[in-house]
Scaffold this motif. Structure first.
Motif, PDB file in Angstrom:
ATOM      1  N   GLN A  13       0.825  -1.204   0.000  1.00 56.28           N
ATOM      2  CA  GLN A  13       0.000   0.000   0.000  1.00 56.28           C
ATOM      3  C   GLN A  13       0.863   1.260   0.000  1.00 56.28           C
ATOM      4  N   VAL A  14       1.935   1.240   0.757  1.00 58.67           N
ATOM      5  CA  VAL A  14       2.842   2.385   0.801  1.00 58.67           C
ATOM      6  C   VAL A  14       3.468   2.609  -0.569  1.00 58.67           C
ATOM      7  N   LYS A  15       3.902   1.540  -1.219  1.00 60.65           N
ATOM      8  CA  LYS A  15       4.523   1.665  -2.538  1.00 60.65           C
ATOM      9  C   LYS A  15       3.535   2.208  -3.565  1.00 60.65           C
ATOM     10  N   ILE A  16       2.310   1.701  -3.551  1.00 66.12           N
ATOM     11  CA  ILE A  16       1.288   2.169  -4.493  1.00 66.12           C
ATOM     12  C   ILE A  16       0.972   3.636  -4.230  1.00 66.12           C
ATOM     13  N   THR A  17       0.803   4.005  -2.974  1.00 69.11           N
ATOM     14  CA  THR A  17       0.503   5.397  -2.628  1.00 69.11           C
ATOM     15  C   THR A  17       1.644   6.312  -3.042  1.00 69.11           C
ATOM     16  N   ALA A  18       2.871   5.889  -2.832  1.00 70.34           N
ATOM     17  CA  ALA A  18       4.029   6.700  -3.224  1.00 70.34           C
ATOM     18  C   ALA A  18       4.058   6.911  -4.732  1.00 70.34           C
ATOM     19  N   ARG A  19       3.757   5.864  -5.495  1.00 68.93           N
ATOM     20  CA  ARG A  19       3.730   5.994  -6.958  1.00 68.93           C
ATOM     21  C   ARG A  19       2.628   6.934  -7.408  1.00 68.93           C
ATOM     22  N   MET A  20       1.470   6.817  -6.772  1.00 65.63           N
ATOM     23  CA  MET A  20       0.351   7.695  -7.119  1.00 65.63           C
ATOM     24  C   MET A  20       0.689   9.145  -6.786  1.00 65.63           C
ATOM     25  N   LEU A  21       1.265   9.362  -5.618  1.00 64.75           N
ATOM     26  CA  LEU A  21       1.645  10.704  -5.208  1.00 64.75           C
ATOM     27  C   LEU A  21       2.688  11.280  -6.147  1.00 64.75           C
ATOM     28  N   SER A  22       3.643  10.479  -6.533  1.00 63.25           N
ATOM     29  CA  SER A  22       4.678  10.924  -7.470  1.00 63.25           C
ATOM     30  C   SER A  22       4.058  11.368  -8.792  1.00 63.25           C
ATOM     31  N   ALA A  23       3.105  10.611  -9.290  1.00 67.86           N
ATOM     32  CA  ALA A  23       2.438  10.964 -10.550  1.00 67.86           C
ATOM     33  C   ALA A  23       1.661  12.266 -10.410  1.00 67.86           C
ATOM     34  N   VAL A  24       0.985  12.449  -9.290  1.00 69.14           N
ATOM     35  CA  VAL A  24       0.213  13.675  -9.052  1.00 69.14           C
ATOM     36  C   VAL A  24       1.153  14.882  -8.976  1.00 69.14           C
ATOM     37  N   ILE A  25       2.264  14.744  -8.262  1.00 69.76           N
ATOM     38  CA  ILE A  25       3.226  15.847  -8.143  1.00 69.76           C
ATOM     39  C   ILE A  25       3.826  16.175  -9.501  1.00 69.76           C
ATOM     40  N   ASN A  26       4.136  15.162 -10.296  1.00 70.44           N
ATOM     41  CA  ASN A  26       4.664  15.407 -11.642  1.00 70.44           C
ATOM     42  C   ASN A  26       3.659  16.156 -12.508  1.00 70.44           C
ATOM     43  N   ARG A  27       2.380  15.777 -12.426  1.00 71.25           N
ATOM     44  CA  ARG A  27       1.345  16.501 -13.188  1.00 71.25           C
ATOM     45  C   ARG A  27       1.263  17.950 -12.727  1.00 71.25           C
ATOM     46  N   PHE A  28       1.306  18.142 -11.409  1.00 73.46           N
ATOM     47  CA  PHE A  28       1.258  19.504 -10.872  1.00 73.46           C
ATOM     48  C   PHE A  28       2.432  20.322 -11.400  1.00 73.46           C
ATOM     49  N   LEU A  29       3.634  19.781 -11.283  1.00 75.57           N
ATOM     50  CA  LEU A  29       4.819  20.531 -11.703  1.00 75.57           C
ATOM     51  C   LEU A  29       4.786  20.844 -13.196  1.00 75.57           C
ATOM     52  N   SER A  30       4.275  19.939 -13.994  1.00 74.54           N
ATOM     53  CA  SER A  30       4.216  20.203 -15.434  1.00 74.54           C
ATOM     54  C   SER A  30       3.208  21.295 -15.765  1.00 74.54           C
ATOM     55  N   SER A  31       2.298  21.578 -14.844  1.00 73.06           N
ATOM     56  CA  SER A  31       1.305  22.636 -15.070  1.00 73.06           C
ATOM     57  C   SER A  31       1.807  24.010 -14.615  1.00 73.06           C
ATOM     58  N   GLN A  32       2.938  24.050 -13.957  1.00 74.81           N
ATOM     59  CA  GLN A  32       3.466  25.310 -13.431  1.00 74.81           C
ATOM     60  C   GLN A  32       4.334  26.020 -14.469  1.00 74.81           C
ATOM     61  N   LYS A  33       4.484  27.326 -14.282  1.00 72.60           N
ATOM     62  CA  LYS A  33       5.385  28.085 -15.147  1.00 72.60           C
ATOM     63  C   LYS A  33       6.801  27.546 -14.982  1.00 72.60           C
ATOM     64  N   GLU A  34       7.568  27.635 -16.039  1.00 74.81           N
ATOM     65  CA  GLU A  34       8.914  27.065 -16.036  1.00 74.81           C
ATOM     66  C   GLU A  34       9.782  27.601 -14.906  1.00 74.81           C
ATOM     67  N   THR A  35       9.696  28.901 -14.646  1.00 74.06           N
ATOM     68  CA  THR A  35      10.519  29.508 -13.596  1.00 74.06           C
ATOM     69  C   THR A  35      10.152  28.958 -12.221  1.00 74.06           C
ATOM     70  N   ALA A  36       8.862  28.906 -11.919  1.00 76.42           N
ATOM     71  CA  ALA A  36       8.415  28.402 -10.612  1.00 76.42           C
ATOM     72  C   ALA A  36       8.805  26.936 -10.458  1.00 76.42           C
ATOM     73  N   ARG A  37       8.640  26.156 -11.530  1.00 73.95           N
ATOM     74  CA  ARG A  37       8.999  24.734 -11.493  1.00 73.95           C
ATOM     75  C   ARG A  37      10.497  24.560 -11.244  1.00 73.95           C
ATOM     76  N   ALA A  38      11.323  25.344 -11.934  1.00 71.75           N
ATOM     77  CA  ALA A  38      12.779  25.229 -11.780  1.00 71.75           C
ATOM     78  C   ALA A  38      13.206  25.594 -10.359  1.00 71.75           C
ATOM     79  N   ILE A  39      12.638  26.661  -9.830  1.00 70.51           N
ATOM     80  CA  ILE A  39      12.981  27.078  -8.456  1.00 70.51           C
ATOM     81  C   ILE A  39      12.568  26.000  -7.462  1.00 70.51           C
ATOM     82  N   PHE A  40      11.370  25.466  -7.632  1.00 72.59           N
ATOM     83  CA  PHE A  40      10.858  24.431  -6.734  1.00 72.59           C
ATOM     84  C   PHE A  40      11.752  23.189  -6.760  1.00 72.59           C
ATOM     85  N   LEU A  41      12.105  22.746  -7.945  1.00 71.26           N
ATOM     86  CA  LEU A  41      12.954  21.552  -8.060  1.00 71.26           C
ATOM     87  C   LEU A  41      14.356  21.795  -7.505  1.00 71.26           C
TER      88      LEU A  41
END
Length: 86
Positions: A13-41
């Motif tokens: 369950q932890v592994k599945i949740t981590a994968r799901m969370l990772s996918a959600v965070i990646n979608r979020f970051l791809s929706s952000q402006k390039e500058t904000a995404r670069a600073i965050f990363l």
């Protein structure tokens, strides 16, 4: 044993949740402006100091901090909409 089954289930369950969370965070970051995404990363993935990020981007440290705060707030809201409560 029953304990081993529950431990394996919890780990799964932890592994599945981590994968799901990772996918959600990646979608979020791809929706952000390039500058904000670069600073965050740079800050949270590469663990760079704010002073370094400011020097690299040409922004003041204050602007970097504000950008990080706004991106964190947006991420928190996004995670809530995706049923990841933080």
């Amino acid at each position: 044993s029953v304990t081993a089954i529950f431990s394996a289930l919890s780990l799964w369950q932890v592994k599945i949740t981590a994968r799901m969370l990772s996918a959600v965070i990646n979608r979020f970051l791809s929706s952000q402006k390039e500058t904000a995404r670069a600073i965050f990363l740079k800050r949270y993935w590469y663990m760079r100091p704010i002073s370094e990020i400011a020097a690299e981007t040409g922004f003041s440290e204050s602007k970097v901090k504000v950008t990080l705060m706004r991106t964190r707030n947006a991420l928190r809201e996004y995670l809530g909409r995706e049923d990841f409560n933080v």
